[in-house]
Motif scaffolding. Structure first.
Motif, mmCIF file in Angstrom:
data_model
loop_
_atom_site.group_PDB
_atom_site.id
_atom_site.type_symbol
_atom_site.label_atom_id
_atom_site.label_comp_id
_atom_site.label_asym_id
_atom_site.label_seq_id
_atom_site.Cartn_x
_atom_site.Cartn_y
_atom_site.Cartn_z
ATOM 1 N N UNK A 101 -64.349 47.255 54.954
ATOM 2 C CA UNK A 101 -63.691 47.985 56.042
ATOM 3 C C UNK A 101 -62.231 47.551 56.146
ATOM 4 N N UNK A 102 -61.326 48.531 56.172
ATOM 5 C CA UNK A 102 -59.903 48.230 56.197
ATOM 6 C C UNK A 102 -59.440 47.597 57.495
ATOM 7 N N UNK A 103 -58.332 46.845 57.398
ATOM 8 C CA UNK A 103 -57.761 46.202 58.588
ATOM 9 C C UNK A 103 -57.215 47.228 59.569
ATOM 10 N N UNK A 104 -56.681 48.339 59.027
ATOM 11 C CA UNK A 104 -56.057 49.346 59.872
ATOM 12 C C UNK A 104 -56.763 50.675 59.649
ATOM 13 N N UNK A 105 -57.384 51.174 60.693
ATOM 14 C CA UNK A 105 -58.128 52.431 60.625
ATOM 15 C C UNK A 105 -57.447 53.474 61.497
ATOM 16 N N UNK A 106 -57.420 54.701 61.003
ATOM 17 C CA UNK A 106 -56.825 55.791 61.776
ATOM 18 C C UNK A 106 -57.705 57.022 61.640
ATOM 19 N N UNK A 107 -58.010 57.645 62.759
ATOM 20 C CA UNK A 107 -58.727 58.905 62.764
ATOM 21 C C UNK A 107 -57.681 60.014 62.704
ATOM 22 N N UNK A 108 -57.672 60.782 61.612
ATOM 23 C CA UNK A 108 -56.629 61.788 61.422
ATOM 24 C C UNK A 108 -57.205 63.187 61.558
ATOM 25 N N UNK A 109 -56.412 64.066 62.164
ATOM 26 C CA UNK A 109 -56.715 65.488 62.156
ATOM 27 C C UNK A 109 -56.285 66.010 60.789
ATOM 28 N N UNK A 110 -57.237 66.463 59.994
ATOM 29 C CA UNK A 110 -56.964 66.757 58.595
ATOM 30 C C UNK A 110 -55.890 67.824 58.432
ATOM 31 N N UNK A 111 -55.943 68.893 59.205
ATOM 32 C CA UNK A 111 -54.949 69.967 59.062
ATOM 33 C C UNK A 111 -53.536 69.459 59.331
ATOM 34 N N UNK A 112 -53.383 68.677 60.404
ATOM 35 C CA UNK A 112 -52.053 68.139 60.739
ATOM 36 C C UNK A 112 -51.590 67.133 59.692
ATOM 37 N N UNK A 113 -52.514 66.303 59.231
ATOM 38 C CA UNK A 113 -52.147 65.279 58.244
ATOM 39 C C UNK A 113 -51.754 65.932 56.919
ATOM 40 N N UNK A 114 -52.492 66.973 56.517
ATOM 41 C CA UNK A 114 -52.134 67.686 55.288
ATOM 42 C C UNK A 114 -50.710 68.256 55.391
ATOM 43 N N UNK A 115 -50.394 68.835 56.541
ATOM 44 C CA UNK A 115 -49.060 69.408 56.721
ATOM 45 C C UNK A 115 -47.995 68.320 56.641
ATOM 46 N N UNK A 116 -48.282 67.163 57.245
ATOM 47 C CA UNK A 116 -47.319 66.053 57.200
ATOM 48 C C UNK A 116 -47.099 65.575 55.769
ATOM 49 N N UNK A 117 -48.156 65.562 54.977
ATOM 50 C CA UNK A 117 -48.024 65.141 53.585
ATOM 51 C C UNK A 117 -47.258 66.176 52.766
ATOM 52 N N UNK A 118 -47.583 67.443 52.966
ATOM 53 C CA UNK A 118 -46.979 68.503 52.162
ATOM 54 C C UNK A 118 -45.509 68.719 52.477
ATOM 55 N N UNK A 119 -45.113 68.453 53.711
ATOM 56 C CA UNK A 119 -43.717 68.691 54.111
ATOM 57 C C UNK A 119 -42.927 67.402 54.283
ATOM 58 N N UNK A 120 -43.602 66.247 54.234
ATOM 59 C CA UNK A 120 -42.945 64.978 54.493
ATOM 60 C C UNK A 120 -42.249 64.409 53.274
ATOM 61 N N UNK A 121 -41.596 63.263 53.434
ATOM 62 C CA UNK A 121 -40.849 62.650 52.326
ATOM 63 C C UNK A 121 -41.781 62.169 51.225
ATOM 64 N N UNK A 122 -41.308 62.262 49.990
ATOM 65 C CA UNK A 122 -42.050 61.764 48.840
ATOM 66 C C UNK A 122 -41.115 60.929 47.975
ATOM 67 N N UNK A 123 -41.720 60.118 47.133
ATOM 68 C CA UNK A 123 -40.978 59.378 46.129
ATOM 69 C C UNK A 123 -41.585 59.673 44.770
ATOM 70 N N UNK A 124 -40.874 59.355 43.720
ATOM 71 C CA UNK A 124 -41.407 59.523 42.368
ATOM 72 C C UNK A 124 -42.003 58.209 41.903
ATOM 73 N N UNK A 125 -43.048 58.300 41.073
ATOM 74 C CA UNK A 125 -43.585 57.084 40.497
ATOM 75 C C UNK A 125 -42.674 56.622 39.361
ATOM 76 N N UNK A 126 -43.072 55.567 38.668
ATOM 77 C CA UNK A 126 -42.211 54.986 37.640
ATOM 78 C C UNK A 126 -41.933 55.957 36.502
ATOM 79 N N UNK A 127 -42.879 56.868 36.237
ATOM 80 C CA UNK A 127 -42.682 57.819 35.149
ATOM 81 C C UNK A 127 -41.910 59.055 35.588
ATOM 82 N N UNK A 128 -41.761 59.221 36.894
ATOM 83 C CA UNK A 128 -41.079 60.387 37.417
ATOM 84 C C UNK A 128 -41.914 61.653 37.388
ATOM 85 N N UNK A 129 -43.230 61.534 37.137
ATOM 86 C CA UNK A 129 -44.080 62.716 36.995
ATOM 87 C C UNK A 129 -44.983 62.965 38.201
#
Length: 357
Positions: free
Chosen positions: A249-277
């Motif tokens: 069991x993780x130290x930090x647990x969060x109950x997320x509303x999936x629709x809202x969380x998906x939107x935050x991921x799809x529109x939120x900031x991203x970074x590239x991995x080491x390969x840039x892919x």
């Protein structure tokens, strides 16, 4: 002058790598816009960036990279040659050590009896509720591997024991586990790996609410639903001991509303991995139990931030098949768990991605 995006395209270094080497003082942009913060690189810096990309791909330590870049344009190339030679020697020694260790491991494997064979050679007849098996397959299907070099992961594990069927899939970077109740089994543990195409054919039969019959006979597995059947041979491999990979069991647990969380991921900031892919999302669970998608530089390096492949996380949310899911984070190097609040037996884990800084 080149923008950071143009420099990334022309040099072979990802945007996140260029930002990291700027912060590390290795390759500092010629000019940074004081208002927007945009980085701009001079014409002469492209050669340095390409050189940096080469030694980075060779795994040279950052301290040596600094000296190589600082000495590259000088008339005396002796230091650069010595650094390259020393690093190549380290790599050769490391490869020699790795070969010795792998040779010893192969010898141990040759001497060791395959204890899992008895788990695959069995005759089993059991009954499962069609909706339960359908939900279990839907939960894990996204995590099945497509890597031809790892055929033992190119299917879905059916782990039968007692009154439960555990269904498991993993491609090394993510793993999904689901459970379905069974009847008619004697309780002994039996494991088979069902090839992904056969598992998909089984799933196509599971439309009604009636129980279905699963049978195993040696290396053959069959699912019967009424007068329809999907059958074939199991994969002749052993699946990894997934129970050792199950998260605490993780130290930090969060109950997320999936629709809202998906939107935050799809529109939120991203970074590239080491390969840039691949696009990465950096997550943090706040004290109030909400999840933040962090922007670049927002507490980079903090122990409460975890980077994850965004596409993998979106797949896991879809496979969770709930309006709400529990997200568990432990540390930047520990797997992320996505659980159903009403079903602890169905969950997935995602391996974190190490940020360069």
């Amino acid at each position: 002058m080149r923008s950071i995006g143009e420099m990334a395209r022309d040099s072979g270094l990802g945007v996140s790598a260029l930002r990291f080497y700027d912060r590390a003082g290795v390759l500092v942009p010629a000019w940074v816009d004081p208002v927007s913060g945009y980085r701009w690189y001079g014409p002469g810096q492209l050669e340095e960036a390409r050189l940096l990309a080469r030694v980075r791909r060779a795994g040279m330590p950052l301290a040596d990279i600094r000296l190589v870049l600082a000495s590259w344009s000088g008339t005396d190339t002796d230091l650069v040659r010595k650094l390259l030679t020393a690093h190549l020697r380290r790599l050769e020694l490391g490869l020699s050590d790795a070969r010795s260790e792998f040779s010893a491991l192969r010898a141990l494997l040759d001497q060791r009896e395959n204890l899992m064979t008895s788990l695959r050679v069995a005759t089993v007849r059991l009954t499962i509720a069609a909706p339960e098996l359908a939900a279990a397959l839907d939960t894990v299907r996204f995590a099945a591997s497509t890597d031809p070099e790892l055929p033992m992961l190119g299917g879905i594990l059916f782990d039968i024991e007692g009154e439960n069927l555990q269904v498991v899939a993993t491609d090394r970077y993510r793993m999904a586990v689901a459970r379905a109740g069974i009847t008619g089994h004697d309780g002994s543990r039996v494991q088979v790996i069902v090839p992904t195409p056969l598992a998909d054919a089984m799933r196509a039969l599971l439309h009604g609410g009636e129980p279905v019959r699963l049978s195993l006979d040696g290396d053959r597995v069959a699912l019967e639903a009424g007068d329809r059947q999907a059958a074939g041979r199991c994969l002749d491999h052993d699946f990894p001991d997934y129970r050792r990979l199950l998260p605490q069991t993780g130290d930090r647990r969060a109950l997320v509303e999936v629709a809202d969380f998906r939107k935050a991921l799809e529109t939120g900031p991203v970074r590239s991995d080491e390969t840039g892919t691949h696009d990465l999302s950096v997550l943090r669970v706040e004290d109030d139990g909400t999840v933040t998608v962090c922007a670049e530089g927002d507490g980079d390096g903090a122990s409460d931030r975890v980077a994850v492949n965004r596409a993998f996380l979106l797949d896991a949310l879809a496979a969770g098949a709930r309006d709400r899911l529990v997200l568990e984070l432990t540390a930047p190097t520990a797997p992320i768990a996505i659980r159903r609040p009403d079903d602890e037996g169905g969950f997935s884990i995602l391996m974190p991605v190490r940020l360069e800084n």
